[in-house]
Design an enzyme around this catalytic site. Structure first.
Site, PDB file in Angstrom:
ATOM      1  N   HIS A 125      24.699  50.533  17.032  1.00 24.11           N
ATOM      2  CA  HIS A 125      23.184  49.684  17.158  1.00 24.11           C
ATOM      3  C   HIS A 125      22.715  50.110  18.572  1.00 24.11           C
ATOM      4  CE1 HIS A 125      21.059  46.101  18.176  1.00 24.11           C
ATOM      5  NE2 HIS A 125      20.910  45.768  16.861  1.00 24.11           N
ATOM      6  N   ASP A 202      31.927  46.209  19.609  1.00 25.17           N
ATOM      7  CA  ASP A 202      30.676  45.321  19.396  1.00 25.17           C
ATOM      8  C   ASP A 202      31.053  44.556  18.138  1.00 25.17           C
ATOM      9  OD1 ASP A 202      28.534  44.524  18.081  1.00 25.17           O
ATOM     10  OD2 ASP A 202      27.369  46.358  18.424  1.00 25.17           O
ATOM     11  N   GLN A 205      28.655  42.445  13.894  1.00 24.02           N
ATOM     12  CA  GLN A 205      28.769  42.399  12.414  1.00 24.02           C
ATOM     13  C   GLN A 205      30.033  42.322  11.503  1.00 24.02           C
ATOM     14  OE1 GLN A 205      25.915  42.474  10.565  1.00 24.02           O
ATOM     15  NE2 GLN A 205      24.663  42.915  12.066  1.00 24.02           N
ATOM     16  N   LYS A 228      24.653  35.254  14.097  1.00 20.42           N
ATOM     17  CA  LYS A 228      25.400  36.117  12.982  1.00 20.42           C
ATOM     18  C   LYS A 228      26.298  35.620  12.290  1.00 20.42           C
ATOM     19  CE  LYS A 228      23.409  40.470  14.825  1.00 20.42           C
ATOM     20  NZ  LYS A 228      22.225  40.877  13.979  1.00 20.42           N
ATOM     21  N   CYS A 367      17.770  49.476  14.319  1.00 18.71           N
ATOM     22  CA  CYS A 367      18.145  49.474  15.508  1.00 18.71           C
ATOM     23  C   CYS A 367      19.453  50.688  15.674  1.00 18.71           C
ATOM     24  CB  CYS A 367      18.693  48.179  16.383  1.00 18.71           C
ATOM     25  SG  CYS A 367      17.250  47.172  16.592  1.00 18.71           S
TER      26      CYS A 367
HETATM   27  N1  PMP Z   1      25.494  45.172  17.623  1.00 22.84           N
HETATM   28  C1  PMP Z   1      25.346  45.058  16.378  1.00 22.84           C
HETATM   29  C2  PMP Z   1      26.327  45.843  15.371  1.00 22.84           C
HETATM   30  C3  PMP Z   1      24.291  44.131  15.591  1.00 22.84           C
HETATM   31  O1  PMP Z   1      24.124  44.159  14.379  1.00 22.84           O
HETATM   32  C4  PMP Z   1      23.311  43.593  16.428  1.00 22.84           C
HETATM   33  C5  PMP Z   1      22.337  42.780  15.730  1.00 22.84           C
HETATM   34  N2  PMP Z   1      21.494  43.355  15.056  1.00 22.84           N
HETATM   35  C6  PMP Z   1      23.653  43.675  17.849  1.00 22.84           C
HETATM   36  C7  PMP Z   1      24.679  44.441  18.324  1.00 22.84           C
HETATM   37  C8  PMP Z   1      22.625  42.697  18.657  1.00 22.84           C
HETATM   38  O2  PMP Z   1      22.932  41.587  18.575  1.00 22.84           O
HETATM   39  P1  PMP Z   1      22.009  40.384  19.466  1.00 22.84           P
HETATM   40  O3  PMP Z   1      20.624  40.938  19.002  1.00 22.84           O
HETATM   41  O4  PMP Z   1      22.428  39.167  18.659  1.00 22.84           O
HETATM   42  O5  PMP Z   1      22.194  40.674  20.639  1.00 22.84           O
END
Ligand code: PMP
Length: 410
Positions: A125, A202, A205, A228, A367
């Site tokens: 991401h 990270d 997910q 999430k 993203c």
């Molecule tokens: N890493 C991953 C794998 C994600 O899916 C996301 C959210 N789409 C993020 C980081 C960022 O999370 P946040 O926007 O809640 O900070």
């Protein structure tokens, strides 16, 4: 035999009873972007503001004590949730993004030197790419990318070859938001540690779908977001191994993170984890995160995994029957996330039209532009499932998708 009572679970989510676009029942399949919130978590927010709203760690009055106790209780729930050794290793942040930036700005800036190398994967991401790019530019570091194969699996051979004497950090997602791939974190961290590199995971997910044990994974840092995992927005977590956090300087200054402040003698900082929590935090959300984590833990992760696997298998089988369907990524270890494109139908059109049937999916680059470019794509559609989704919903989704494809193809 224990089974999930999905109807009873659904009944706890008021939003799932919503109708959209006239009288279409909401079919929510954008759970990888944000999950919905069950009643006990909503009640928890209301209870906080209705009964004991107060700033924490400074008051000497009853409400402040109660709020502080609940906030610190949440830290212990999170500790248990990820199996950290100590609550000192749990830092509350605004989300995954802020947690990763904290590591980059505090650990990275204080520990890394020109020529040092950071490995990230091609499926990250943007929030696990850009903070490292910014740091690399500033400190003259090298950023290397672990490639992804056609199936959406990390190339472990290439990873082994990229690891070297100058590798200081490996930053990889536990589960890919765009592909659903579950990465072999334990194996990767073992290799990273053989090179004295730090492992940053990270977990945004991963936490809604499987039990996470930071010690078993060998994660030195592990980040996730409340929203999430059936919790509120505005709160996230950074787990950091105590030995690493202890050596890290503050990254934001303000109240709550100091020991003493003086113009003549300078300022000394609070111990971990408070050193990294400047200012008034998202108190209500932290407390509600506690409730969300206990809620999901009580469902039993092995049952959640079984159920979501059934949703994934059924959806994949039915979707593959659509002519021109290309599912992006079919890793053998995969969470319930399906990215797809359909020949002759723009992702954007599919997303807009299927919304008219009440179906919420996501379209775009998720993203993860480098990953999509790797597949020669600019956008995909993504259906991502949660524990409250049903097999009937999968059928309705695929039926709607078939109709939309027919409409688009004229
Ligand atoms: N890493 C991953 C794998 C994600 O899916 C996301 C959210 N789409 C993020 C980081 C960022 O999370 P946040 O926007 O809640 O900070």
């Amino acid at each position: 035999e224990l089974v999930l009572d999905v109807e009873a679970i659904r009944a706890q989510f008021p939003i799932l009873a919503r109708r959209v676009h006239g009288d279409q029942p909401l079919l929510y399949l954008d759970n990888a972007a944000t999950s919905q919130t069950p009643q006990p978590v909503l009640d928890c927010l209301q209870d906080y503001y209705g009964r004991y709203n107060a700033n924490i760690h400074r008051g000497l009055h009853c409400l402040a004590d109660e709020a502080t106790a609940a906030y610190e209780q949440s830290r212990d729930t999170v500790r248990e949730f990820v199996n950290a050794e100590s609550t000192r290793e749990i830092v509350f942040t605004r989300g995954t993004t802020e947690a990763i930036n904290l590591v980059a700005q505090s650990w990275g800036r204080s520990q890394l030197h020109p020529g040092d190398e950071i490995l990230v994967s091609h499926m990250e991401h943007h929030s696990n790419i850009v903070p490292w790019q910014l740091l690399a530019r500033e400190l003259d570091l090298k950023l290397h990318v672990i490639p992804v194969d056609e199936q959406g699996v990390l190339d472990m051979q290439a990873y082994r070859q990229l690891l070297g004497e100058r590798t200081r950090l490996v930053a990889v997602s536990h589960v890919s938001n765009a592909l659903g791939t579950i990465n072999p974190i334990a194996e990767m961290s073992t290799l990273a540690h053989q090179h004295d590199a730090v492992m940053m995971v990270d977990g945004a997910q991963a936490v809604p779908h499987q039990r996470v044990d930071v010690q078993a994974l060998g994660a030195d840092f592990y980040a996730f977001s409340g929203h999430k995992v059936y919790g509120p927005t505005g709160v996230g977590v950074l787990y950091g191994r105590a030995a690493l956090l202890e050596d890290m300087p503050p990254w934001q200054g303000g109240g709550e993170m100091i020991s003493t402040v003086s113009f003549d003698q300078g300022t000394t900082f609070a111990d971990i984890p408070h050193r990294f929590e400047a200012g008034t935090p998202a108190i209500a959300e932290v407390i509600a995160l506690d409730r969300a984590l206990r809620w999901i833990t009580n469902l039993h992760f092995d049952l959640i995994e079984d159920w979501e696997k059934r949703l994934l298998t059924h959806a994949t089988e039915r979707m593959q029957a659509i002519e021109g369907m290309r599912i992006i990524g079919n890793a053998p270890h995969k969470a319930a996330v399906i990215s797809f494109v359909i020949e002759g139908a723009h992702a954007q059109d599919i997303g807009l039209l299927i919304d008219q049937f009440g179906v919420a999916i996501r379209t775009g680059h998720h993203c993860a532009q480098p990953l999509l470019n790797h597949y020669g794509l600019e956008a995909t559609c993504r259906a991502s499932f949660a524990v409250y989704n049903t097999l009937e919903e999968v059928d309705h989704f695929v039926d709607a998708l078939e109709r939309v494809v027919t409409m688009v193809r004229g």
